[in-house]
Design a protein around this motif. Structure first.
Motif, mmCIF file in Angstrom:
data_model
loop_
_atom_site.group_PDB
_atom_site.id
_atom_site.type_symbol
_atom_site.label_atom_id
_atom_site.label_comp_id
_atom_site.label_asym_id
_atom_site.label_seq_id
_atom_site.Cartn_x
_atom_site.Cartn_y
_atom_site.Cartn_z
ATOM 1 N N ILE A 1 61.878 1.132 -94.936
ATOM 2 C CA ILE A 1 63.046 0.615 -94.232
ATOM 3 C C ILE A 1 62.769 0.697 -92.737
ATOM 4 C CG2 ILE A 1 64.709 1.261 -96.012
ATOM 5 C CD1 ILE A 1 65.622 3.522 -94.140
ATOM 6 N N ARG A 2 63.493 -0.100 -91.972
ATOM 7 C CA ARG A 2 63.354 -0.076 -90.520
ATOM 8 C C ARG A 2 64.703 0.301 -89.922
ATOM 9 N NH1 ARG A 2 60.222 -2.231 -86.341
ATOM 10 N NH2 ARG A 2 58.736 -3.059 -87.828
ATOM 11 N N ILE A 3 64.685 1.296 -89.044
ATOM 12 C CA ILE A 3 65.872 1.719 -88.308
ATOM 13 C C ILE A 3 65.519 1.587 -86.830
ATOM 14 C CG2 ILE A 3 67.465 3.600 -87.841
ATOM 15 C CD1 ILE A 3 66.773 4.689 -90.645
ATOM 16 N N GLY A 4 65.979 0.517 -86.220
ATOM 17 C CA GLY A 4 65.580 0.227 -84.845
ATOM 18 C C GLY A 4 64.088 -0.041 -84.812
ATOM 19 N N ALA B 1 64.497 9.022 -87.496
ATOM 20 C CA ALA B 1 64.461 7.616 -87.094
ATOM 21 C C ALA B 1 65.716 7.236 -86.327
ATOM 22 C CB ALA B 1 64.294 6.732 -88.321
ATOM 23 N N ARG B 2 66.872 7.728 -86.770
ATOM 24 C CA ARG B 2 68.140 7.376 -86.115
ATOM 25 C C ARG B 2 68.274 8.025 -84.732
ATOM 26 N NH1 ARG B 2 70.831 4.857 -90.143
ATOM 27 N NH2 ARG B 2 70.484 5.644 -92.239
ATOM 28 N N THR B 3 67.697 9.197 -84.524
ATOM 29 C CA THR B 3 67.857 9.914 -83.260
ATOM 30 C C THR B 3 66.676 9.734 -82.316
ATOM 31 O OG1 THR B 3 66.943 11.938 -84.224
ATOM 32 C CG2 THR B 3 69.342 11.647 -84.322
ATOM 33 N N HIS B 4 65.646 8.969 -82.711
ATOM 34 C CA HIS B 4 64.457 8.798 -81.884
ATOM 35 C C HIS B 4 64.765 8.007 -80.610
ATOM 36 C CE1 HIS B 4 60.397 8.005 -80.628
ATOM 37 N NE2 HIS B 4 60.615 6.714 -80.703
ATOM 38 N N GLN B 5 64.256 8.487 -79.504
ATOM 39 C CA GLN B 5 64.382 7.817 -78.207
ATOM 40 C C GLN B 5 62.961 7.559 -77.689
ATOM 41 O OE1 GLN B 5 67.305 7.553 -75.988
ATOM 42 N NE2 GLN B 5 68.602 7.940 -77.747
ATOM 43 N N CYS B 6 62.595 6.314 -77.537
ATOM 44 C CA CYS B 6 61.252 5.976 -77.031
ATOM 45 C C CYS B 6 61.130 6.401 -75.566
ATOM 46 C CB CYS B 6 60.998 4.480 -77.128
ATOM 47 S SG CYS B 6 60.701 3.916 -78.795
ATOM 48 N N THR B 7 60.013 7.018 -75.226
ATOM 49 C CA THR B 7 59.778 7.447 -73.851
ATOM 50 C C THR B 7 58.975 6.410 -73.071
ATOM 51 O OG1 THR B 7 57.797 8.634 -74.541
ATOM 52 C CG2 THR B 7 59.856 9.866 -74.473
ATOM 53 N N ALA B 8 58.362 5.471 -73.769
ATOM 54 C CA ALA B 8 57.515 4.472 -73.087
ATOM 55 C C ALA B 8 58.339 3.365 -72.452
ATOM 56 C CB ALA B 8 56.546 3.866 -74.078
#
Length: 62
Positions: free
Chosen positions: A11-14, A55-62
């Motif tokens: 599945i994909r979440i964001g 997956a729901r709480t991930h924040q990309c730093t890039a």
């Protein structure tokens, strides 16, 4: 030579994909991996709920 991972129930979440697989000992494992360029986030979990929460709480730093 080890056999490649066979992911199932993807599945994909964001930007994060979550998938399940069996490890070398036959245990059910779950992976969350970000597909955004230059992010590099990925982690293995013992249960599906933990992988989906990551997956729901991930924040990309890039």
């Amino acid at each position: 030579m080890p056999r490649p991972n066979r992911f199932r129930d993807m599945i994909r979440i964001g930007p994060v994909q979550v998938g399940s697989y069996y490890d070398g000992r036959g245990r059910d494992r779950h992976t969350a991996a970000c597909t955004a360029p230059k992010c590099g986030f990925s982690a293995d979990y013992r249960n599906r709920a933990a992988a989906e929460l990551a997956a729901r709480t991930h924040q990309c730093t890039a």
